[in-house]
Design a protein around this motif. Structure first.
Motif, PDB file in Angstrom:
ATOM      1  N   LEU A   1       0.850  -1.633   0.207  1.00 56.15           N
ATOM      2  CA  LEU A   1       0.285  -0.061  -0.020  1.00 56.15           C
ATOM      3  C   LEU A   1       0.990   1.209  -0.015  1.00 56.15           C
ATOM      4  O   LEU A   1       1.418   1.470   0.602  1.00 56.15           O
ATOM      5  CB  LEU A   1      -0.436  -0.347   0.984  1.00 56.15           C
ATOM      6  N   VAL A   2       0.494   2.154  -1.008  1.00 57.19           N
ATOM      7  CA  VAL A   2       1.589   3.349  -1.359  1.00 57.19           C
ATOM      8  C   VAL A   2       0.941   4.252  -1.492  1.00 57.19           C
ATOM      9  O   VAL A   2       0.291   4.239  -1.651  1.00 57.19           O
ATOM     10  CB  VAL A   2       2.028   3.237  -1.926  1.00 57.19           C
ATOM     11  N   LEU A   3       1.061   5.367  -0.498  1.00 61.42           N
ATOM     12  CA  LEU A   3      -0.180   6.443  -0.125  1.00 61.42           C
ATOM     13  C   LEU A   3       0.820   7.465  -0.952  1.00 61.42           C
ATOM     14  O   LEU A   3       1.464   9.002  -1.090  1.00 61.42           O
ATOM     15  CB  LEU A   3      -0.699   7.407   0.817  1.00 61.42           C
ATOM     16  N   ALA A   4       0.250   8.241  -2.481  1.00 61.37           N
ATOM     17  CA  ALA A   4       1.287   8.780  -3.753  1.00 61.37           C
ATOM     18  C   ALA A   4       0.217  10.382  -3.266  1.00 61.37           C
ATOM     19  O   ALA A   4      -0.673  10.720  -3.656  1.00 61.37           O
ATOM     20  CB  ALA A   4       0.528   8.066  -4.827  1.00 61.37           C
ATOM     21  N   SER A   5       1.430  11.246  -2.959  1.00 68.26           N
ATOM     22  CA  SER A   5       0.631  12.764  -3.472  1.00 68.26           C
ATOM     23  C   SER A   5       2.197  13.288  -3.964  1.00 68.26           C
ATOM     24  O   SER A   5       2.840  13.428  -3.101  1.00 68.26           O
ATOM     25  CB  SER A   5      -0.006  13.248  -1.555  1.00 68.26           C
TER      26      SER A   5
ATOM     27  N   ALA B   1       4.585   3.039   2.477  1.00 64.63           N
ATOM     28  CA  ALA B   1       5.130   4.194   2.171  1.00 64.63           C
ATOM     29  C   ALA B   1       4.194   4.929   1.189  1.00 64.63           C
ATOM     30  O   ALA B   1       2.839   4.460   1.390  1.00 64.63           O
ATOM     31  CB  ALA B   1       6.458   3.731   0.752  1.00 64.63           C
ATOM     32  N   TRP B   2       4.880   5.370   1.692  1.00 60.09           N
ATOM     33  CA  TRP B   2       4.342   7.299   1.187  1.00 60.09           C
ATOM     34  C   TRP B   2       5.109   8.343  -0.011  1.00 60.09           C
ATOM     35  O   TRP B   2       5.997   8.224   0.575  1.00 60.09           O
ATOM     36  CB  TRP B   2       3.425   8.345   2.106  1.00 60.09           C
ATOM     37  N   THR B   3       4.130   9.122  -0.106  1.00 60.50           N
ATOM     38  CA  THR B   3       4.785  10.118  -0.848  1.00 60.50           C
ATOM     39  C   THR B   3       4.408  10.992  -0.772  1.00 60.50           C
ATOM     40  O   THR B   3       3.177  12.008  -0.382  1.00 60.50           O
ATOM     41  CB  THR B   3       5.298   9.529  -2.407  1.00 60.50           C
ATOM     42  N   THR B   4       5.510  12.665  -1.055  1.00 56.55           N
ATOM     43  CA  THR B   4       5.486  14.147  -1.436  1.00 56.55           C
ATOM     44  C   THR B   4       5.926  14.707  -2.527  1.00 56.55           C
ATOM     45  O   THR B   4       6.779  14.046  -3.195  1.00 56.55           O
ATOM     46  CB  THR B   4       5.986  14.655   0.224  1.00 56.55           C
ATOM     47  N   SER B   5       5.796  15.942  -2.862  1.00 56.57           N
ATOM     48  CA  SER B   5       6.462  16.886  -3.478  1.00 56.57           C
ATOM     49  C   SER B   5       8.031  16.413  -3.232  1.00 56.57           C
ATOM     50  O   SER B   5       8.711  16.857  -4.412  1.00 56.57           O
ATOM     51  CB  SER B   5       5.884  17.843  -3.571  1.00 56.57           C
ATOM     52  N   ASP B   6       8.618  16.082  -2.555  1.00 56.45           N
ATOM     53  CA  ASP B   6       9.788  16.074  -2.322  1.00 56.45           C
ATOM     54  C   ASP B   6      10.125  14.815  -3.330  1.00 56.45           C
ATOM     55  O   ASP B   6      11.750  14.858  -3.412  1.00 56.45           O
ATOM     56  CB  ASP B   6      10.360  16.388  -1.322  1.00 56.45           C
ATOM     57  N   ASP B   7       9.987  14.243  -3.464  1.00 56.08           N
ATOM     58  CA  ASP B   7       9.745  13.048  -4.231  1.00 56.08           C
ATOM     59  C   ASP B   7      10.252  12.521  -5.929  1.00 56.08           C
ATOM     60  O   ASP B   7       9.849  11.614  -6.581  1.00 56.08           O
ATOM     61  CB  ASP B   7       9.010  11.800  -4.429  1.00 56.08           C
ATOM     62  N   VAL B   8       9.867  13.648  -6.111  1.00 53.80           N
ATOM     63  CA  VAL B   8       9.448  14.119  -7.733  1.00 53.80           C
ATOM     64  C   VAL B   8       9.833  14.811  -8.286  1.00 53.80           C
ATOM     65  O   VAL B   8       9.237  16.622  -8.297  1.00 53.80           O
ATOM     66  CB  VAL B   8       7.858  13.504  -8.445  1.00 53.80           C
ATOM     67  N   GLU B   9      10.258  15.061  -9.527  1.00 50.66           N
ATOM     68  CA  GLU B   9      10.315  16.502 -10.693  1.00 50.66           C
ATOM     69  C   GLU B   9       9.102  17.065 -10.994  1.00 50.66           C
ATOM     70  O   GLU B   9       8.746  18.330 -11.334  1.00 50.66           O
ATOM     71  CB  GLU B   9      11.697  15.869 -11.503  1.00 50.66           C
ATOM     72  N   LYS B  10       7.862  16.313 -11.495  1.00 48.57           N
ATOM     73  CA  LYS B  10       7.236  16.830 -11.923  1.00 48.57           C
ATOM     74  C   LYS B  10       5.892  16.068 -11.528  1.00 48.57           C
ATOM     75  O   LYS B  10       5.874  14.889 -11.016  1.00 48.57           O
ATOM     76  CB  LYS B  10       7.063  16.752 -13.727  1.00 48.57           C
ATOM     77  N   SER B  11       4.665  17.368 -11.637  1.00 49.04           N
ATOM     78  CA  SER B  11       3.332  16.537 -10.777  1.00 49.04           C
ATOM     79  C   SER B  11       2.738  15.839 -11.999  1.00 49.04           C
ATOM     80  O   SER B  11       3.046  15.941 -13.646  1.00 49.04           O
ATOM     81  CB  SER B  11       3.213  17.068 -10.515  1.00 49.04           C
ATOM     82  N   LYS B  12       1.583  15.415 -11.756  1.00 56.23           N
ATOM     83  CA  LYS B  12       0.474  14.568 -13.063  1.00 56.23           C
ATOM     84  C   LYS B  12       0.531  15.330 -13.515  1.00 56.23           C
ATOM     85  O   LYS B  12      -0.075  16.901 -13.148  1.00 56.23           O
ATOM     86  CB  LYS B  12      -0.534  14.500 -11.853  1.00 56.23           C
ATOM     87  N   PRO B  13      -0.259  15.546 -14.943  1.00 54.72           N
ATOM     88  CA  PRO B  13      -0.594  14.232 -15.323  1.00 54.72           C
ATOM     89  C   PRO B  13       0.859  13.460 -15.872  1.00 54.72           C
ATOM     90  O   PRO B  13       0.688  12.709 -16.989  1.00 54.72           O
ATOM     91  CB  PRO B  13      -1.229  14.920 -16.328  1.00 54.72           C
ATOM     92  N   GLU B  14       1.754  13.711 -15.364  1.00 49.77           N
ATOM     93  CA  GLU B  14       3.081  13.288 -15.673  1.00 49.77           C
ATOM     94  C   GLU B  14       2.997  12.117 -14.672  1.00 49.77           C
ATOM     95  O   GLU B  14       3.081  12.362 -13.943  1.00 49.77           O
ATOM     96  CB  GLU B  14       4.627  13.880 -15.564  1.00 49.77           C
ATOM     97  N   PRO B  15       4.154  10.512 -15.026  1.00 50.42           N
ATOM     98  CA  PRO B  15       3.983  10.062 -14.545  1.00 50.42           C
ATOM     99  C   PRO B  15       4.480   9.619 -13.472  1.00 50.42           C
ATOM    100  O   PRO B  15       5.329   8.705 -12.635  1.00 50.42           O
ATOM    101  CB  PRO B  15       3.783   9.124 -15.100  1.00 50.42           C
ATOM    102  N   ASP B  16       6.077  10.878 -13.273  1.00 51.42           N
ATOM    103  CA  ASP B  16       6.255  10.685 -11.975  1.00 51.42           C
ATOM    104  C   ASP B  16       6.272   9.501 -10.657  1.00 51.42           C
ATOM    105  O   ASP B  16       6.992   9.181 -10.052  1.00 51.42           O
ATOM    106  CB  ASP B  16       7.820  12.136 -11.430  1.00 51.42           C
ATOM    107  N   ILE B  17       5.102  10.425  -9.984  1.00 47.14           N
ATOM    108  CA  ILE B  17       4.572   9.710  -8.747  1.00 47.14           C
ATOM    109  C   ILE B  17       4.102   8.643  -8.608  1.00 47.14           C
ATOM    110  O   ILE B  17       4.406   7.935  -7.984  1.00 47.14           O
ATOM    111  CB  ILE B  17       3.562  11.029  -8.130  1.00 47.14           C
TER     112      ILE B  17
END
Length: 220
Positions: A103-107, A129-145
């Motif tokens: 289970l990953v909570l992806a934000s 696990a979970w994510t935040t803006s610190d984990d990605v370069e580009k947000s949705k609709p790009e697939p990084d998250i």
């Protein structure tokens, strides 16, 4: 074979979309820019790095982009205590976890906001696990998250659960299927056209229908 459930947080598990829209409206107004609320709402689910040019314009992004995002944080912080989880959010996560999924909570939200939402959901007790803006370069609709969420648990295959067309489009770029709920205000037709396999009116309805979805059991 899907072994990881990737849950969008904002608008899917916690009821934030209208607070986001109001915060953006107020942020734009600080700079003498007025956008109709319906237009702002239609962009919610897209990350702030994409949002300003999409809802404003490229010129507004170039002139005020970073300042608008900072203003949005200030405005949203004033509304955050009003936010609540959707009915059945924690129970749905627990049920999916019990069925054998990672289970990953992806934000792609700000870390301080994500922490608040995880506490509201008691999400840390369930999530791998979970994510935040610190984990990605580009947000949705790009697939990084989506890619980051899967990588965090070394998942072999994922299923995206979201509330917006941007969730479905991001996941589709990685050939990951999406299950959608209408909590973001998008229509069934829009979500299906964006790539969602199934659409549910609420998290409660989604949980009741789990046996008929790819989340019935891990590895299906």
């Amino acid at each position: 074979m899907a072994d990881t459930a990737i849950f969008d947080v904002d608008g899917t598990l916690v009821d934030t979309n209208y607070q986001h829209a109001l915060a953006w409206f107020r942020a734009f107004r600080r700079y003498g820019i007025t956008r109709p609320m319906w237009r702002i709402h239609r962009g919610i689910g897209m990350g702030g790095d994409m949002f300003v040019s999409e809802v404003g314009s490229r010129e507004i992004e170039e002139t005020h982009g970073d300042d608008l995002r900072a203003a949005w944080v200030e405005e949203f912080d004033q509304l955050i205590d009003e936010i609540q989880p959707f009915e059945g959010a924690h129970e749905l996560l627990a049920d999916v976890k019990d069925r054998g999924f990672r289970l990953v909570l992806a934000s792609s939200g700000k870390s301080q906001h994500v922490e608040k939402f995880l506490d509201l959901l008691d999400g840390k007790s369930l999530a791998d696990a979970w994510t935040t803006s610190d984990d990605v370069e580009k947000s949705k609709p790009e697939p990084d998250i989506v890619a980051t969420a899967l990588a965090k648990v070394e998942g072999a295959g994922g299923i995206m659960i979201g509330d917006s067309v941007f969730d479905a489009r991001a996941a589709a770029k990685l050939q990951i299927p999406t299950l959608a709920v209408r909590t973001g205000g998008f229509s069934v037709g829009e979500l299906l056209e964006a790539g969602a396999l199934q659409v549910f009116d609420s998290l409660v309805a989604f949980r009741q229908a789990l046996d008929g979805t790819p989340l019935a059991r891990a590895g299906r």
